[in-house]
Write an enzyme that holds these catalytic residues in place. Structure first.
Site, PDB file in Angstrom:
ATOM      1  N   ASP A   1      65.046-108.669 -37.323  1.00  0.00           N
ATOM      2  CA  ASP A   1      64.299-106.830 -37.446  1.00  0.00           C
ATOM      3  C   ASP A   1      65.887-106.473 -37.669  1.00  0.00           C
ATOM      4  OD1 ASP A   1      62.311-107.753 -35.841  1.00  0.00           O
ATOM      5  OD2 ASP A   1      62.425-107.506 -34.468  1.00  0.00           O
TER       6      ASP A   1
HETATM    7  N1  URA Z   1      62.697-111.303 -32.103  1.00  0.00           N
HETATM    8  C1  URA Z   1      62.651-110.207 -31.825  1.00  0.00           C
HETATM    9  O1  URA Z   1      61.919-109.178 -31.600  1.00  0.00           O
HETATM   10  N2  URA Z   1      62.819-109.888 -32.784  1.00  0.00           N
HETATM   11  C2  URA Z   1      63.909-110.784 -33.640  1.00  0.00           C
HETATM   12  O2  URA Z   1      64.656-109.615 -34.972  1.00  0.00           O
HETATM   13  C3  URA Z   1      64.075-111.943 -33.695  1.00  0.00           C
HETATM   14  C4  URA Z   1      63.453-112.084 -32.608  1.00  0.00           C
END
Ligand code: URA
Length: 237
Positions: free
Chosen positions: A97
């Site tokens: 993310d």
């Molecule tokens: N879990 C999440 O919520 N975000 C990420 O970027 C990776 C794993």
């Protein structure tokens, strides 16, 4: 791809393509924006096969704020901004993310990427989490045993409590699946928010001495260990 193969500059290779010197799967291609897959397509330049590009395997310490796609219509920084003029085209292995920092593999080796991202291989990924509440051991047990998300129950996870601060809990979680925003959604299922999320390990690979925003090539040993990480796929019936 021609310019990345180190043959000539982008401008020159564009002119050569326009002049019909490139054939893809038997057809002359004059549009330099044509997408090709160097591993599958038969590419001839002046009638001679192009050598497949050298396989590159990088690990990048992605800072928060960067997105894992090539271009962003909203102009946000992408992980490619961190690669500078790295001369090979590599793609992220899975995604992180925008608000998550930590380890991101980037490669042009499709089999390697497939091994890491195939959900059937259960390659473990470990995150350092700061959650916005004082979570109890019982709540952490819910993460360990699996809890219900809207796309189904989560698989058992390994959770290591680190410490409480005045209003937050710090813990490490290792999950063996990679659903969209999974760690954030697991923490939200406990009634808290993720304040900070850092991917600190992918299988046997840890951040180590890598500085934030920097990348390095994986060593042959690391590539070998990552290729073996996770459970082997079930034997064909
Ligand atoms: N879990 C999440 O919520 N975000 C990420 O970027 C990776 C794993």
């Amino acid at each position: 791809m021609l310019s990345k193969a180190g043959i000539a500059s982008r401008t020159e290779t564009r002119e050569w393509i326009a002049r019909g010197r490139l054939k893809v799967n038997g057809k002359t291609v004059r549009d330099p924006e044509t997408w090709v897959n160097p591993e599958r397509d038969k590419i001839l330049f002046d009638g001679k096969p192009l050598r497949p590009p050298k396989k590159m395997h990088l690990v990048l310490y992605k800072p928060k704020g960067y997105i894992t796609s090539y271009k962003d219509p909203d102009g946000r920084p992408t992980v490619y901004d961190l690669l500078g003029d790295f001369p090979h085209y590599v793609v992220p292995v899975g995604r992180l993310d925008q608000d998550t920092s930590g380890l991101l593999l980037m490669t042009n080796d499709t089999e390697f990427a497939e091994h890491i991202t195939n959900p059937a291989h259960h390659v473990p990924k470990t995150y350092l989490v700061k959650a916005s509440a004082l979570l109890t051991e019982e709540q952490l047990d819910q993460l360990r045993h699996g809890l219900e998300l809207k796309d189904g129950p989560t698989r058992p996870a390994t959770v290591k409590f680190l410490r409480h601060s005045a209003r937050a809990t710090f813990f490490e979680i290792t999950i063996r699946e990679g659903r969209n925003r999974q760690v954030r959604r697991m923490v939200e299922a406990l009634g808290a928010q993720v304040l900070k999320l850092v991917r600190i390990a992918i299988g046997p690979l840890r951040i180590g001495a890598l500085n934030i925003g920097r990348y390095r090539a994986l060593t042959p040993d690391e590539i070998r260990l990552l290729r073996r990480a996770g459970a082997p796929p079930p034997a064909a019936a």
